[in-house]
Design an enzyme around this catalytic site. Structure first.
Site, PDB file in Angstrom:
ATOM      1  NE  ARG A 180     -99.761 -73.373  20.317  1.00  7.62           N
ATOM      2  CZ  ARG A 180     -99.313 -74.621  20.306  1.00  7.62           C
ATOM      3  NH1 ARG A 180     -98.212 -74.920  19.682  1.00  7.62           N
ATOM      4  NH2 ARG A 180     -99.970 -75.581  20.931  1.00  7.62           N
ATOM      5  NE  ARG A 209     -96.996 -83.536  21.846  1.00  3.55           N
ATOM      6  CZ  ARG A 209     -97.385 -82.325  22.233  1.00  3.55           C
ATOM      7  NH1 ARG A 209     -97.342 -81.328  21.414  1.00  3.55           N
ATOM      8  NH2 ARG A 209     -97.843 -82.143  23.445  1.00  3.55           N
ATOM      9  CB  CYS A 266     -96.182 -82.324  16.720  1.00  2.00           C
ATOM     10  SG  CYS A 266     -95.985 -81.323  18.150  1.00  2.00           S
ATOM     11  CG  ASP A 281     -94.995 -78.470  28.902  1.00  7.32           C
ATOM     12  OD1 ASP A 281     -94.511 -79.079  27.928  1.00  7.32           O
ATOM     13  OD2 ASP A 281     -96.220 -78.434  29.131  1.00  7.32           O
ATOM     14  CE  LYS A 315    -100.549 -74.242  26.453  1.00  5.47           C
ATOM     15  NZ  LYS A 315    -100.753 -75.540  25.788  1.00  5.47           N
ATOM     16  CG  ASN A 316    -101.235 -77.728  29.005  1.00  2.00           C
ATOM     17  OD1 ASN A 316    -101.582 -77.107  27.993  1.00  2.00           O
ATOM     18  ND2 ASN A 316    -100.011 -78.183  29.182  1.00  2.00           N
TER      19      ASN A 316
HETATM   20  C1  UD1 Z   1     -99.648 -82.632  27.422  1.00  3.49           C
HETATM   21  C2  UD1 Z   1     -99.457 -81.146  27.484  1.00  3.49           C
HETATM   22  C3  UD1 Z   1     -98.037 -80.767  27.072  1.00  3.49           C
HETATM   23  C4  UD1 Z   1     -97.030 -81.554  27.903  1.00  3.49           C
HETATM   24  C5  UD1 Z   1     -97.326 -83.039  27.877  1.00  3.49           C
HETATM   25  C6  UD1 Z   1     -96.444 -83.854  28.814  1.00  3.49           C
HETATM   26  C7  UD1 Z   1    -101.673 -80.302  26.978  1.00  3.49           C
HETATM   27  C8  UD1 Z   1    -102.564 -79.607  26.009  1.00  3.49           C
HETATM   28  N1  UD1 Z   1    -100.407 -80.510  26.594  1.00  3.49           N
HETATM   29  O1  UD1 Z   1     -99.478 -83.019  26.051  1.00  3.49           O
HETATM   30  O2  UD1 Z   1     -97.870 -79.380  27.279  1.00  3.49           O
HETATM   31  O3  UD1 Z   1     -95.732 -81.346  27.385  1.00  3.49           O
HETATM   32  O4  UD1 Z   1     -98.698 -83.276  28.255  1.00  3.49           O
HETATM   33  O5  UD1 Z   1     -96.556 -83.387  30.115  1.00  3.49           O
HETATM   34  O6  UD1 Z   1    -102.051 -80.612  28.090  1.00  3.49           O
HETATM   35  N2  UD1 Z   1     -97.995 -90.667  23.532  1.00  3.49           N
HETATM   36  C9  UD1 Z   1     -98.135 -91.769  22.721  1.00  3.49           C
HETATM   37  N3  UD1 Z   1     -99.386 -92.124  22.326  1.00  3.49           N
HETATM   38  C10 UD1 Z   1    -100.504 -91.435  22.708  1.00  3.49           C
HETATM   39  C11 UD1 Z   1    -100.358 -90.314  23.539  1.00  3.49           C
HETATM   40  C12 UD1 Z   1     -99.079 -89.961  23.946  1.00  3.49           C
HETATM   41  O7  UD1 Z   1     -97.141 -92.410  22.361  1.00  3.49           O
HETATM   42  O8  UD1 Z   1    -101.617 -91.831  22.328  1.00  3.49           O
HETATM   43  C13 UD1 Z   1     -96.636 -90.275  23.980  1.00  3.49           C
HETATM   44  C14 UD1 Z   1     -96.220 -88.897  23.456  1.00  3.49           C
HETATM   45  O9  UD1 Z   1     -95.644 -88.994  22.175  1.00  3.49           O
HETATM   46  C15 UD1 Z   1     -95.217 -88.473  24.519  1.00  3.49           C
HETATM   47  C16 UD1 Z   1     -95.773 -89.067  25.815  1.00  3.49           C
HETATM   48  O10 UD1 Z   1     -96.661 -90.112  25.393  1.00  3.49           O
HETATM   49  O11 UD1 Z   1     -93.970 -89.040  24.257  1.00  3.49           O
HETATM   50  C17 UD1 Z   1     -96.534 -88.110  26.691  1.00  3.49           C
HETATM   51  O12 UD1 Z   1     -97.522 -87.441  25.918  1.00  3.49           O
HETATM   52  P1  UD1 Z   1     -98.870 -86.865  26.550  1.00  3.49           P
HETATM   53  O13 UD1 Z   1     -98.769 -86.905  28.042  1.00  3.49           O
HETATM   54  O14 UD1 Z   1    -100.024 -87.521  25.910  1.00  3.49           O
HETATM   55  O15 UD1 Z   1     -98.801 -85.358  26.061  1.00  3.49           O
HETATM   56  P2  UD1 Z   1     -99.977 -84.437  25.554  1.00  3.49           P
HETATM   57  O16 UD1 Z   1    -101.232 -84.783  26.273  1.00  3.49           O
HETATM   58  O17 UD1 Z   1     -99.975 -84.390  24.083  1.00  3.49           O
END
Ligand code: UD1
Length: 423
Positions: free
Chosen positions: A399, A123, A118, A307, A22-23
């Site tokens: 999902r 996030r 969320c 995850d 999915k991701n």
């Molecule tokens: C993706 C995955 C999700 C997984 C996560 C971590 C998808 C669609 N989802 O989510 O299943 O749990 O990676 O492996 O691929 N953060 C910030 N600022 C930002 C972006 C992130 O502070 O601009 C923080 C987030 O709050 C979190 C951490 O960074 O604490 C990691 O988040 P991130 O790796 O970005 O997760 P997603 O891409 O949302």
């Protein structure tokens, strides 16, 4: 609303095929907007999130055809019709944010609604935005929308992410593909999903090096071409079925997977005492002797994936002794704990540390999914519990798990998807 009824106690046995990731599929679907023509994506799982992403790119002007029997998605792009992503789409799925990179790369503008709260913590998207700013975009917030403008296109830049982010790495990589020069991204996510997106972009004609390392370099190109591509297998689904085999003390072979992508889980299961037989593209897990508690900390890849934290916790509740689980990626990712306690689990929370004491038997109780992976944790606990467990709000697991009940049934689980109920 549909719900699951699971009668626990059956040892799962047999083989299960893993679906596409999915991701990885989500950003790849969005990245197809970067080329005119017909993109053909294979091994795309039929999931709610994927259907939402199809709606997202259709909204922007793509035509699509999803053959769910063959898991093949055809995407035709002639032009991008608008540069706005409304709240209705972003609020259902945070990953709709991925449109920002391709829209800025192709049109030099993107108006994307800020994602709301969320279930698994704040996030924010500040890293995505700081990266686009470093590439010369002007960013402002108006009426709940982020408005990004890069009139003459995004510029090459060197950008260090303050924290490893899967989403920001993917988004910025897509954004930089047409920049005139070399963009260097530091402290990148090394997740296989990001690597798969990079491989897809390279096959389209992009020049990206350093995939799977902390430093990704993108040399801008003029144009990308539409291609045919097959998405990698889902490592979180792989892990979930290995855990299903382990928690029922069964004998499950997970096929069509990439064992290297679940290395941290394999090590944990071996440490806990399960037997693991790892082949090139399959993994077999069976019950071992003298099971013992373990300790894990969630970390960016190749560390233990956040995850799989919730599903692993379900297993921990059934293993003699103490296990310690530390969540370092997301705050508030312990919503499954209360539900597991209702099933008899002995879990103590201290901040982001969960101390799990194995109990002799989990017992059935009516429970509710609060997010996708918390949902998987409840399904696993129900498979191991004494009695019949009803699990509500299963739209969460829809999902991210393709044909969940069918696959579990084929392994011998007693699971029924029922219709009805008021919540
Ligand atoms: C993706 C995955 C999700 C997984 C996560 C971590 C998808 C669609 N989802 O989510 O299943 O749990 O990676 O492996 O691929 N953060 C910030 N600022 C930002 C972006 C992130 O502070 O601009 C923080 C987030 O709050 C979190 C951490 O960074 O604490 C990691 O988040 P991130 O790796 O970005 O997760 P997603 O891409 O949302």
């Amino acid at each position: 609303m549909d719900y699951y009824v699971i009668k626990g106690g059956k040892k799962l046995k047999g083989e299960v095929e893993i679906s596409g990731a999915k991701n990885a599929a989500l950003p790849i679907i969005v990245a197809s907007l970067l080329a005119d023509g017909e993109t053909v994506l294979k091994n795309v799982p039929d999931l709610m999130d994927i259907r939402t992403m199809i709606r997202v790119i259709e909204y922007l002007g793509a035509e699509t055809e999803f053959d769910i029997e063959k898991n093949t998605l055809r995407i035709r792009v002639n032009s991008i019709k608008n540069s706005e992503m409304p709240y209705e789409l972003v609020k259902t799925m945070r990953a709709s944010y991925y449109v920002m990179g391709p829209l800025l790369a192709r049109l030099g503008e993107a108006d994307v609604s800020l994602p709301g709260g969320c279930a698994i913590g704040e996030r924010p998207v500040d890293i995505h935005l700081a990266g686009f700013e470093a590439m010369g975009a002007e960013i402002r917030l108006e009426h709940g929308y982020i408005k990004a403008r890069a009139k003459d296109g995004l510029k090459p830049a060197t950008f260090v992410m303050r924290q490893v982010s899967v989403g920001a790495t993917a988004n910025l990589m897509m954004g930089a593909v047409f920049s005139k020069g070399k963009t260097i991204l530091e402290n990148c996510a090394m997740e296989p999903d990001v690597v798969d997106l990079g491989n897809f972009l390279n096959k389209m004609g992009a020049k990206i090096t350093g995939l799977g390392t902390e430093r990704i370099v993108i040399e801008g190109v003029k144009k990308l071409k539409a291609i045919t591509y097959s998405v990698i297998p889902d490592r979180i689904e792989t892990g979930t079925y290995l855990l299903a085999g382990a928690i029922t003390r069964g004998d499950v072979t997970v096929k069509n997977c990439i064992p290297e992508h679940v290395g941290a889980l394999i090590d944990t299961l071996k440490y806990a005492g399960f037997n693991l037989d790892v082949k090139k593209d399959s993994i077999r897990v069976s019950n071992g002797k003298n099971l013992r508690g373990f300790m894990i900390k969630t970390l960016p890849y190749p560390g233990f994936p956040t995850d799989l934290q919730a599903p692993l916790m379900s297993l921990a509740t059934t293993i003699p002794g103490i296990s310690v689980i530390i969540e370092t990626i997301f705050e508030n990712r312990y919503t499954h704990v209360g539900e597991l306690r209702r099933m008899g689990a002995d879990i103590t929370l201290e901040g982001n540390i969960a101390i799990v004491k194995g109990v002799k038997d989990l017992m059935s109780a009516p429970v509710m999914m609060s997010d996708l992976r918390a949902g998987a944790a409840l399904v696993l606990a129900a498979l191991a519990a004494q009695g019949k467990t009803e699990i509500r709000r299963i739209y969460h697991s829809d999902r991210g798990y393709e044909k969940l009940s069918e696959k579990l049934l084929s392994l011998g689980a007693d699971i029924k998807r029922e219709k009805g109920g008021t919540f």
